[in-house]
Design an enzyme around this catalytic site. Structure first.
Site, PDB file in Angstrom:
ATOM      1  CG  ASP A  51      -1.768  -1.301   1.254  1.00  0.00           C
ATOM      2  OD1 ASP A  51      -2.896  -1.296   0.743  1.00  0.00           O
ATOM      3  OD2 ASP A  51      -1.268  -2.317   1.778  1.00  0.00           O
ATOM      4  CG  ASP A  84      -4.171  -1.168  -2.699  1.00  0.00           C
ATOM      5  OD1 ASP A  84      -4.655  -1.715  -3.712  1.00  0.00           O
ATOM      6  OD2 ASP A  84      -4.869  -0.826  -1.732  1.00  0.00           O
ATOM      7  CG  ASN A 122      -8.477  -2.593  -3.023  1.00  0.00           C
ATOM      8  OD1 ASN A 122      -7.539  -2.948  -2.307  1.00  0.00           O
ATOM      9  ND2 ASN A 122      -9.167  -1.488  -2.778  1.00  0.00           N
ATOM     10  CG  HIS A 216      -4.283  -6.233  -1.592  1.00  0.00           C
ATOM     11  ND1 HIS A 216      -3.284  -5.340  -1.235  1.00  0.00           N
ATOM     12  CD2 HIS A 216      -5.453  -5.516  -1.524  1.00  0.00           C
ATOM     13  CE1 HIS A 216      -3.806  -4.152  -0.982  1.00  0.00           C
ATOM     14  NE2 HIS A 216      -5.122  -4.238  -1.128  1.00  0.00           N
ATOM     15  CG  HIS A 225     -10.040  -2.653   4.571  1.00  0.00           C
ATOM     16  ND1 HIS A 225      -8.841  -1.979   4.506  1.00  0.00           N
ATOM     17  CD2 HIS A 225     -10.866  -2.048   3.697  1.00  0.00           C
ATOM     18  CE1 HIS A 225      -8.931  -1.019   3.603  1.00  0.00           C
ATOM     19  NE2 HIS A 225     -10.147  -1.024   3.113  1.00  0.00           N
ATOM     20  CG  HIS A 251      -7.168  -4.546   1.869  1.00  0.00           C
ATOM     21  ND1 HIS A 251      -7.401  -3.701   0.799  1.00  0.00           N
ATOM     22  CD2 HIS A 251      -8.398  -4.862   2.370  1.00  0.00           C
ATOM     23  CE1 HIS A 251      -8.710  -3.530   0.655  1.00  0.00           C
ATOM     24  NE2 HIS A 251      -9.324  -4.207   1.597  1.00  0.00           N
ATOM     25  CG  ASP A 252      -6.943  -3.480   7.472  1.00  0.00           C
ATOM     26  OD1 ASP A 252      -7.679  -2.589   6.990  1.00  0.00           O
ATOM     27  OD2 ASP A 252      -7.394  -4.440   8.119  1.00  0.00           O
TER      28      ASP A 252
END
Length: 330
Positions: A51, A84, A122, A216, A225, A251-252
């Site tokens: 991310d 990400d 995503n 991810h 999330h 993701h988080d």
């Protein structure tokens, strides 16, 4: 099958042929990359960041600098990205300048001039996914290795990279105004079945002392999330059946360590590559026995597999300060 493909309608032949080719491509086994470490033994060391891609902003450059310092100190073999990679909407094409401004010109430390093994997030699917998957990017920066699903064999470890995005129902039934690029994924159910089958097969064939899976989306998280129910239901049983040692995700936008209630698997979130500090938590989702560490901030993870059965993990913050360390066994 051959008889079915021989339709009396030329249009039907074309459509059915495309479908057959698509399903065949989805059923292909995970490609394997052999990574030769620079050591005399089979030990391996790498960093994990997720991310991150924000043109150096939101402390991305600071995290990159500290990654360079730690990478030099422990002598890493490669870097793993948990997705990400380019905010907010992936890459538009292979010529998108963000590839340089968010990657090549940010991670410039000598120690980081190693292969980067990467999965899609995503946000990457909101752009041109085929751009990130294209070998053309490697001609611009030979560190870049990005595929949907693949295996890296390195020393004591087999590392299985899986694309978790197509598993998430909300991206299909509640996408709001977001437009995901699902080329190469549809029909979805065929794709998901193929990933589960090929992952199960690849894990069963692996003889590596350390089996690590990277995706991810988190399976266990108390961050913004939280757990990703679809991969908990569909992927976790496969990992447990094959006694996978670690599942690593992003993701988080935080750093986390959970231990599995069933078996010895470690769940590791490294999604602090740039923008973080959401200050939103899912308290009470996990009991105290499974949650080992949580940090709502920026940073990254180092992994050293010292022998066939011993490893060491360290989470670092944006200043390069070790926040949490753990010794693990295969």
């Amino acid at each position: 099958m051959a008889r079915l493909c021989s339709s009396t309608s030329s249009n039907s032949v074309f459509i059915w042929t495309c479908f057959c080719v698509l399903v065949a491509s989805n059923l292909a086994e995970f490609p394997r990359i052999k990574h030769n470490t620079h050591r005399n033994d089979d030990s391996v060391a790498f960093l994990v960041v997720g991310d991150w891609g924000r043109d150096g902003n939101y402390n991305q450059s600071r995290v990159a600098k500290q990654m360079g310092e730690v990478g030099k100190k422990i002598g890493i073999d490669f870097v793993i990205s948990t997705g990400d990679n380019f905010y907010d909407t992936g890459l538009k094409s292979v010529n998108d300048p963000r590839f340089e401004t968010s990657f090549s010109k940010i991670y410039t430390a000598k120690s980081l001039q190693k292969p980067w093994y990467t999965v899609l997030g995503n946000h990457d699917y909101l752009g041109n996914t085929e751009a990130q998957l294209s070998p053309a990017l490697r001609k611009m920066d030979n560190r870049w290795h990005c595929k949907r699903n693949f295996i890296v064999g390195a020393g004591y470890a087999d590392i299985f990279f899986i694309d978790t995005n197509p598993f998430v129902n909300d991206y299909f039934i509640n996408a709001k105004k977001q437009k995901f690029d699902w080329k190469g994924i549809l029909p979805r159910e065929n794709y998901l079945a193929a990933v589960r089958k090929d992952l199960d097969s690849a894990l069963s064939k692996s003889r590596a002392p350390w089996k690590i899976v990277v995706g991810h989306h988190p399976m266990r998280s108390m961050g913004y999330h939280g757990d990703t129910r679809e991969i908990v239901d569909q992927i976790l049983p496969i990992l447990e059946a094959h006694k996978v040692e670690m599942y690593i995700n992003g993701h988080d936008h935080c750093l986390e360590h959970f231990s599995n209630r069933k078996g010895s698997m470690q769940f590791l979130t490294s999604g602090g590559g740039s923008k973080a500090w959401k200050n939103k938590f899912h308290y009470g989702v996990h009991n105290n026995a499974s949650k080992q560490f949580y940090y709502d901030g920026q940073g990254f993870l180092s992994v050293k597999l010292i022998s066939r059965d011993k490893g060491a993990l360290v989470f670092y913050d944006v200043y390069g300060k070790p926040l949490y360390s753990i010794k693990v066994k295969a």
